[in-house]
Design a protein around this motif. Structure first.
Motif, PDB file in Angstrom:
ATOM      1  N   GLY A 114       0.797  -1.221   0.000  1.00  7.85           N
ATOM      2  CA  GLY A 114       0.000   0.000   0.000  1.00  7.85           C
ATOM      3  C   GLY A 114       0.828   1.269   0.000  1.00  7.85           C
ATOM      4  N   LEU A 115       2.129   1.145  -0.185  1.00  5.51           N
ATOM      5  CA  LEU A 115       3.029   2.294  -0.115  1.00  5.51           C
ATOM      6  C   LEU A 115       2.889   3.177  -1.353  1.00  5.51           C
ATOM      7  CD1 LEU A 115       5.184   3.354   1.833  1.00  5.51           C
ATOM      8  CD2 LEU A 115       6.864   2.081   0.539  1.00  5.51           C
ATOM      9  N   GLY A 116       2.680   4.473  -1.129  1.00  2.00           N
ATOM     10  CA  GLY A 116       2.617   5.435  -2.224  1.00  2.00           C
ATOM     11  C   GLY A 116       3.998   5.995  -2.504  1.00  2.00           C
ATOM     12  N   VAL A 117       4.090   6.880  -3.502  1.00  6.99           N
ATOM     13  CA  VAL A 117       5.384   7.447  -3.888  1.00  6.99           C
ATOM     14  C   VAL A 117       6.031   8.147  -2.698  1.00  6.99           C
ATOM     15  CG1 VAL A 117       6.532   9.090  -5.401  1.00  6.99           C
ATOM     16  CG2 VAL A 117       4.686   7.676  -6.284  1.00  6.99           C
ATOM     17  N   ASN A 118       5.365   9.091  -2.114  1.00  6.55           N
ATOM     18  CA  ASN A 118       5.867   9.750  -0.908  1.00  6.55           C
ATOM     19  C   ASN A 118       4.762   9.871   0.133  1.00  6.55           C
ATOM     20  OD1 ASN A 118       8.619  10.180  -1.337  1.00  6.55           O
ATOM     21  ND2 ASN A 118       8.199  11.896  -2.685  1.00  6.55           N
ATOM     22  N   ASP A 119       3.881   8.880   0.142  1.00 11.07           N
ATOM     23  CA  ASP A 119       2.747   8.893   1.050  1.00 11.07           C
ATOM     24  C   ASP A 119       2.735   7.604   1.864  1.00 11.07           C
ATOM     25  OD1 ASP A 119       0.394   9.579   2.318  1.00 11.07           O
ATOM     26  OD2 ASP A 119      -0.861   8.767   0.718  1.00 11.07           O
ATOM     27  N   CYS A 120       2.732   7.775   3.156  1.00  6.41           N
ATOM     28  CA  CYS A 120       2.800   6.625   4.064  1.00  6.41           C
ATOM     29  C   CYS A 120       1.438   6.311   4.689  1.00  6.41           C
ATOM     30  CB  CYS A 120       3.837   6.918   5.148  1.00  6.41           C
ATOM     31  SG  CYS A 120       4.276   5.498   6.146  1.00  6.41           S
ATOM     32  N   ARG A 168      13.278   4.113   3.392  1.00  9.26           N
ATOM     33  CA  ARG A 168      13.981   3.613   2.201  1.00  9.26           C
ATOM     34  C   ARG A 168      14.935   2.508   2.625  1.00  9.26           C
ATOM     35  NH1 ARG A 168      13.961   4.043  -2.942  1.00  9.26           N
ATOM     36  NH2 ARG A 168      15.881   3.766  -4.092  1.00  9.26           N
ATOM     37  N   TRP A 169      14.849   1.386   1.920  1.00  6.60           N
ATOM     38  CA  TRP A 169      15.762   0.277   2.121  1.00  6.60           C
ATOM     39  C   TRP A 169      16.766   0.326   0.989  1.00  6.60           C
ATOM     40  CZ3 TRP A 169      17.263  -4.185  -0.502  1.00  6.60           C
ATOM     41  CH2 TRP A 169      17.950  -5.130   0.253  1.00  6.60           C
ATOM     42  N   ASP A 170      18.041   0.472   1.329  1.00  8.38           N
ATOM     43  CA  ASP A 170      19.081   0.577   0.307  1.00  8.38           C
ATOM     44  C   ASP A 170      20.387   0.036   0.893  1.00  8.38           C
ATOM     45  OD1 ASP A 170      20.709   1.167  -1.812  1.00  8.38           O
ATOM     46  OD2 ASP A 170      20.185   3.294  -1.893  1.00  8.38           O
ATOM     47  N   PRO A 171      20.777  -1.182   0.513  1.00  8.41           N
ATOM     48  CA  PRO A 171      21.996  -1.767   1.091  1.00  8.41           C
ATOM     49  C   PRO A 171      23.274  -1.085   0.621  1.00  8.41           C
ATOM     50  CG  PRO A 171      21.021  -3.262  -0.507  1.00  8.41           C
ATOM     51  CD  PRO A 171      20.083  -2.121  -0.358  1.00  8.41           C
ATOM     52  N   VAL A 172      23.196  -0.314  -0.479  1.00  8.88           N
ATOM     53  CA  VAL A 172      24.389   0.370  -0.978  1.00  8.88           C
ATOM     54  C   VAL A 172      24.655   1.633  -0.170  1.00  8.88           C
ATOM     55  CG1 VAL A 172      25.430   1.504  -2.977  1.00  8.88           C
ATOM     56  CG2 VAL A 172      24.070  -0.579  -3.285  1.00  8.88           C
ATOM     57  N   LEU A 173      23.633   2.474  -0.001  1.00  6.69           N
ATOM     58  CA  LEU A 173      23.807   3.732   0.729  1.00  6.69           C
ATOM     59  C   LEU A 173      23.771   3.548   2.247  1.00  6.69           C
ATOM     60  CD1 LEU A 173      21.639   6.110  -1.487  1.00  6.69           C
ATOM     61  CD2 LEU A 173      24.122   5.873  -1.464  1.00  6.69           C
ATOM     62  N   LYS A 174      23.135   2.486   2.701  1.00  6.82           N
ATOM     63  CA  LYS A 174      23.062   2.197   4.136  1.00  6.82           C
ATOM     64  C   LYS A 174      23.662   0.805   4.354  1.00  6.82           C
ATOM     65  CE  LYS A 174      18.870   4.927   4.662  1.00  6.82           C
ATOM     66  NZ  LYS A 174      19.159   5.790   3.588  1.00  6.82           N
ATOM     67  N   ALA A 194      17.478  13.065  -0.086  1.00  5.90           N
ATOM     68  CA  ALA A 194      16.835  14.030  -0.993  1.00  5.90           C
ATOM     69  C   ALA A 194      16.692  13.422  -2.386  1.00  5.90           C
ATOM     70  CB  ALA A 194      17.662  15.306  -1.058  1.00  5.90           C
ATOM     71  N   GLY A 195      15.513  13.539  -2.942  1.00  2.71           N
ATOM     72  CA  GLY A 195      15.247  13.025  -4.281  1.00  2.71           C
ATOM     73  C   GLY A 195      14.866  11.549  -4.321  1.00  2.71           C
ATOM     74  N   GLN A 196      14.880  10.880  -3.194  1.00  2.00           N
ATOM     75  CA  GLN A 196      14.497   9.464  -3.160  1.00  2.00           C
ATOM     76  C   GLN A 196      13.075   9.327  -2.658  1.00  2.00           C
ATOM     77  OE1 GLN A 196      17.534   7.753  -0.618  1.00  2.00           O
ATOM     78  NE2 GLN A 196      18.683   7.035  -2.402  1.00  2.00           N
ATOM     79  N   LYS A 197      12.448   8.216  -2.997  1.00  2.00           N
ATOM     80  CA  LYS A 197      11.078   7.977  -2.528  1.00  2.00           C
ATOM     81  C   LYS A 197      11.065   6.791  -1.565  1.00  2.00           C
ATOM     82  CE  LYS A 197       9.925   4.958  -6.341  1.00  2.00           C
ATOM     83  NZ  LYS A 197       8.918   4.516  -7.231  1.00  2.00           N
ATOM     84  N   TYR A 198       9.945   6.648  -0.872  1.00  6.39           N
ATOM     85  CA  TYR A 198       9.769   5.497   0.017  1.00  6.39           C
ATOM     86  C   TYR A 198       9.749   4.225  -0.824  1.00  6.39           C
ATOM     87  CZ  TYR A 198       8.096   8.671   3.697  1.00  6.39           C
ATOM     88  OH  TYR A 198       7.985   9.654   4.640  1.00  6.39           O
ATOM     89  N   ASN A 199      10.388   3.186  -0.303  1.00  9.57           N
ATOM     90  CA  ASN A 199      10.281   1.886  -0.955  1.00  9.57           C
ATOM     91  C   ASN A 199      10.148   0.735   0.049  1.00  9.57           C
ATOM     92  OD1 ASN A 199      12.875   1.528   0.066  1.00  9.57           O
ATOM     93  ND2 ASN A 199      13.721   0.747  -1.845  1.00  9.57           N
ATOM     94  N   ALA A 200      10.068   1.067   1.341  1.00 13.66           N
ATOM     95  CA  ALA A 200      10.005   0.009   2.358  1.00 13.66           C
ATOM     96  C   ALA A 200       9.164   0.434   3.554  1.00 13.66           C
ATOM     97  CB  ALA A 200      11.409  -0.343   2.828  1.00 13.66           C
TER      98      ALA A 200
END
Length: 165
Positions: A71-77, A108-114, A125-131
């Motif tokens: 149910g995750l939106g682009v930038n809406d939780c 945001r889940w990102d194993p490269v940046l985190k 900045a410039g990233q959207k929710y994905n997790a």
């Protein structure tokens, strides 16, 4: 003709009575063993119940995180939080406090940046929710209250689900 003739035994059979003073403590020993086995069984049952509740909380957190990620939106939780709360309400065992919105975090889940586990955090900045991350911490009641020295423990389950891009 040969007839069977009983041969008298050299040692006549006698029944021997045990003196009452020697049999007096045997009931006490059997009772102590039985009671200790009952206590061990009760403690084992209680520990098994806590592991069962941990598994139920983990299952609920996993399913709620998956529902939230869907149910995750682009930038809406908002929709993700509502979906996770509704799903958790259906899967939590009876008598357990329901999951609130503060237990659900979009990010945001990102194993490269985190690089450190769980690779989850606020989007840059410039990233959207994905997790969606769901954390359930509860202290379930004891299955058998009144066992001396056994207290209810805090059980925590944590799950992160990501949206496929």
């Amino acid at each position: 003709m040969n007839a069977l003739v009983p041969i008298p035994s050299r040692w006549p059979s006698r029944t021997r009575r045990v003196a009452p003073s020697r049999a007096r403590g045997s009931i006490l020993v059997n009772t102590a063993i039985a009671l200790s086995l009952i206590v061990i069984t009760l403690i084992g049952t209680e520990i098994g119940f806590m592991y069962f509740m941990k598994r139920e909380f983990q299952k609920t957190a996993d399913l709620a995180a998956l529902a939230g990620a869907q149910g995750l939106g682009v930038n809406d939780c908002t929709a993700a939080t509502a979906a996770a709360i509704a799903n958790a309400a259906q899967n939590l065992p009876g008598g357990i406090q329901p999951v609130a919105a503060d237990s659900i975090v979009c990010g945001r889940w990102d194993p490269v940046l985190k690089p450190t586990a769980p690779h989850f955090g606020a989007p840059d900045a410039g990233q959207k929710y994905n997790a969606v991350r769901v954390t359930i911490s509860r202290t379930p009641g004891l299955l058998i209250p009144g066992i001396s020295g056994f207290q209810a423990k805090l059980i925590t389950a944590d799950a992160v689900a990501i949206q496929q891009s």
